[in-house]
Design a protein around this motif. Sequence first.
Motif, mmCIF file in Angstrom:
data_model
loop_
_atom_site.group_PDB
_atom_site.id
_atom_site.type_symbol
_atom_site.label_atom_id
_atom_site.label_comp_id
_atom_site.label_asym_id
_atom_site.label_seq_id
_atom_site.Cartn_x
_atom_site.Cartn_y
_atom_site.Cartn_z
ATOM 1 N N ASN A 90 19.562 30.763 -66.009
ATOM 2 C CA ASN A 90 18.659 31.015 -67.142
ATOM 3 C C ASN A 90 17.705 32.165 -66.842
ATOM 4 N N GLU A 91 17.309 32.298 -65.571
ATOM 5 C CA GLU A 91 16.405 33.371 -65.173
ATOM 6 C C GLU A 91 17.097 34.731 -65.293
ATOM 7 N N ILE A 92 18.396 34.768 -64.947
ATOM 8 C CA ILE A 92 19.158 36.012 -65.073
ATOM 9 C C ILE A 92 19.411 36.343 -66.536
ATOM 10 N N GLY A 93 19.774 35.324 -67.335
ATOM 11 C CA GLY A 93 20.068 35.545 -68.747
ATOM 12 C C GLY A 93 21.272 36.460 -68.920
ATOM 13 N N ASN A 94 21.132 37.481 -69.758
ATOM 14 C CA ASN A 94 22.212 38.441 -69.987
ATOM 15 C C ASN A 94 22.030 39.734 -69.198
ATOM 16 N N ALA A 95 21.119 39.722 -68.247
ATOM 17 C CA ALA A 95 20.817 40.939 -67.484
ATOM 18 C C ALA A 95 21.943 41.271 -66.515
ATOM 19 N N LYS A 96 21.978 42.536 -66.091
ATOM 20 C CA LYS A 96 22.898 42.942 -65.032
ATOM 21 C C LYS A 96 22.365 42.423 -63.697
ATOM 22 N N PHE A 97 23.246 42.241 -62.742
ATOM 23 C CA PHE A 97 22.807 41.718 -61.443
ATOM 24 C C PHE A 97 23.670 42.282 -60.328
ATOM 25 N N CYS A 98 23.185 42.156 -59.107
ATOM 26 C CA CYS A 98 23.931 42.555 -57.907
ATOM 27 C C CYS A 98 24.286 41.303 -57.102
ATOM 28 N N ILE A 99 25.348 41.393 -56.337
ATOM 29 C CA ILE A 99 25.708 40.284 -55.453
ATOM 30 C C ILE A 99 25.548 40.727 -54.001
ATOM 31 N N ILE A 100 24.991 39.845 -53.189
ATOM 32 C CA ILE A 100 24.848 40.075 -51.752
ATOM 33 C C ILE A 100 25.610 38.959 -51.041
ATOM 34 N N VAL A 101 26.570 39.329 -50.225
ATOM 35 C CA VAL A 101 27.492 38.342 -49.643
ATOM 36 C C VAL A 101 27.586 38.546 -48.135
ATOM 37 N N ASP A 102 27.661 37.444 -47.412
ATOM 38 C CA ASP A 102 27.953 37.482 -45.982
ATOM 39 C C ASP A 102 28.658 36.184 -45.615
ATOM 40 N N GLU A 103 29.503 36.248 -44.594
ATOM 41 C CA GLU A 103 30.202 35.028 -44.182
ATOM 42 C C GLU A 103 30.012 34.800 -42.694
ATOM 43 N N SER A 104 30.039 33.520 -42.327
ATOM 44 C CA SER A 104 29.845 33.146 -40.934
ATOM 45 C C SER A 104 30.374 31.737 -40.718
ATOM 46 N N ARG A 105 30.707 31.416 -39.479
ATOM 47 C CA ARG A 105 31.166 30.062 -39.160
ATOM 48 C C ARG A 105 29.970 29.143 -38.952
ATOM 49 N N ASP A 106 30.110 27.904 -39.420
ATOM 50 C CA ASP A 106 29.054 26.923 -39.197
ATOM 51 C C ASP A 106 29.354 26.138 -37.919
ATOM 52 N N VAL A 116 24.183 35.522 -52.658
ATOM 53 C CA VAL A 116 22.830 35.758 -53.174
ATOM 54 C C VAL A 116 22.938 36.710 -54.355
ATOM 55 N N VAL A 117 22.190 36.441 -55.423
ATOM 56 C CA VAL A 117 22.169 37.350 -56.574
ATOM 57 C C VAL A 117 20.816 38.057 -56.623
ATOM 58 N N ARG A 118 20.846 39.338 -56.941
ATOM 59 C CA ARG A 118 19.638 40.161 -57.040
ATOM 60 C C ARG A 118 19.585 40.739 -58.450
ATOM 61 N N PHE A 119 18.455 40.598 -59.105
ATOM 62 C CA PHE A 119 18.350 41.021 -60.503
ATOM 63 C C PHE A 119 16.899 41.310 -60.862
ATOM 64 N N VAL A 120 16.699 41.888 -62.026
ATOM 65 C CA VAL A 120 15.353 42.125 -62.549
ATOM 66 C C VAL A 120 15.086 41.073 -63.620
ATOM 67 N N ASP A 121 13.997 40.292 -63.456
ATOM 68 C CA ASP A 121 13.726 39.219 -64.407
ATOM 69 C C ASP A 121 13.097 39.754 -65.696
ATOM 70 N N LYS A 122 12.784 38.864 -66.608
ATOM 71 C CA LYS A 122 12.272 39.254 -67.925
ATOM 72 C C LYS A 122 10.910 39.939 -67.843
ATOM 73 N N ASP A 123 10.172 39.707 -66.740
ATOM 74 C CA ASP A 123 8.859 40.338 -66.574
ATOM 75 C C ASP A 123 8.941 41.655 -65.807
ATOM 76 N N VAL A 126 11.814 42.421 -59.467
ATOM 77 C CA VAL A 126 13.092 42.251 -58.771
ATOM 78 C C VAL A 126 13.091 40.896 -58.070
ATOM 79 N N ARG A 127 14.143 40.113 -58.314
ATOM 80 C CA ARG A 127 14.255 38.785 -57.699
ATOM 81 C C ARG A 127 15.553 38.680 -56.910
ATOM 82 N N GLU A 128 15.499 37.924 -55.839
ATOM 83 C CA GLU A 128 16.707 37.569 -55.091
ATOM 84 C C GLU A 128 16.780 36.053 -55.012
#
Length: 296
Positions: A90-106, A116-123, A126-128
């Motif tokens: 809901n915070e992202i809404g219809n805005a464009k966003f970026c994806i930040i990805v990393d993988e590792s063994r647990d 992780v998604v990075r986007f600009v909110d309605k105000d 920049v949020r991650e």
Amino acid sequence: MKNRLRLRASIDTVRWLAFQACPFRGHDESEDLKDQGNFLEIVKLLASYNEEVKAVVLGNAPQNAKYTSPTIQKEILDLLACNVQRAIHNEIGNAKFCIIVDESRDESRKEQMALVVRFVDKDGFVRERFLDLIHVHDTCSVTLKEKLIIVLAHHKLDIQSIHGQGYDGASNICGEWNGLQAKFNQECPYDYYVHCFAHQLQLALVDASKEVIEVHTFFEDLATVVNTVISSTKRNDDSHDYQVAEIGQLIELDELETESGANQIGTLRRPGDTRGSSHYDSVCSLLKRYKPTYLV
């Protein structure tokens, strides 16, 4: 009403433990133990402050409706996670966003991919937001892409709205032709890839330090010493034995304080070119265990 109150106590406990990033259960939750794990102990604490809660939880609850089993704990946690993910959507809404990805063994040796998604909110800020953790069978680019598409679709996020990718420098991810970023670029022409700046800075520092012969030689020797000790099970055990003997000797001479958590037996740490402060940690671990390492 009793069921609702009993369930509310479990929900509040799960919320608190999740918010504080604490483990839920102990190794043994037998009733005769003083410590039955964080979850049950907090339920006991809630009951000790409220007679109404005490009358309906744990031993006073019906055998088939205690709402404290591991399955119930995971179910409540999963519902809370869904609410958080819905709020992020809901915070992202219809805005464009970026994806930040990393993988590792647990710890269980399973490959996990963090999203992780990075986007600009309605105000206009920049949020991650950490959106999901996905188990993958392998780390080839095709598998990662398929999993990401499924997860984004599950969260009702359109891949055509992706306008940026942020990864490390691994070839399966940043490869120009067959990497994950290239495969997303085929479908999303505005999906620009940015190499992780933390990785870039660390690699730049490592390359710069190699220009100084003394520093380069020092860290080469450090890596050799660390690998010599920890690559062999026998030498690793010998190192632990020497540490125990050294700590015992220092305690007898009153040169070490004895308190809870002090004087832990440890191992040497490998320096990694892409891990920040790992070279410093490796040097510190060697200084701390210099004599046992020398003897090995």
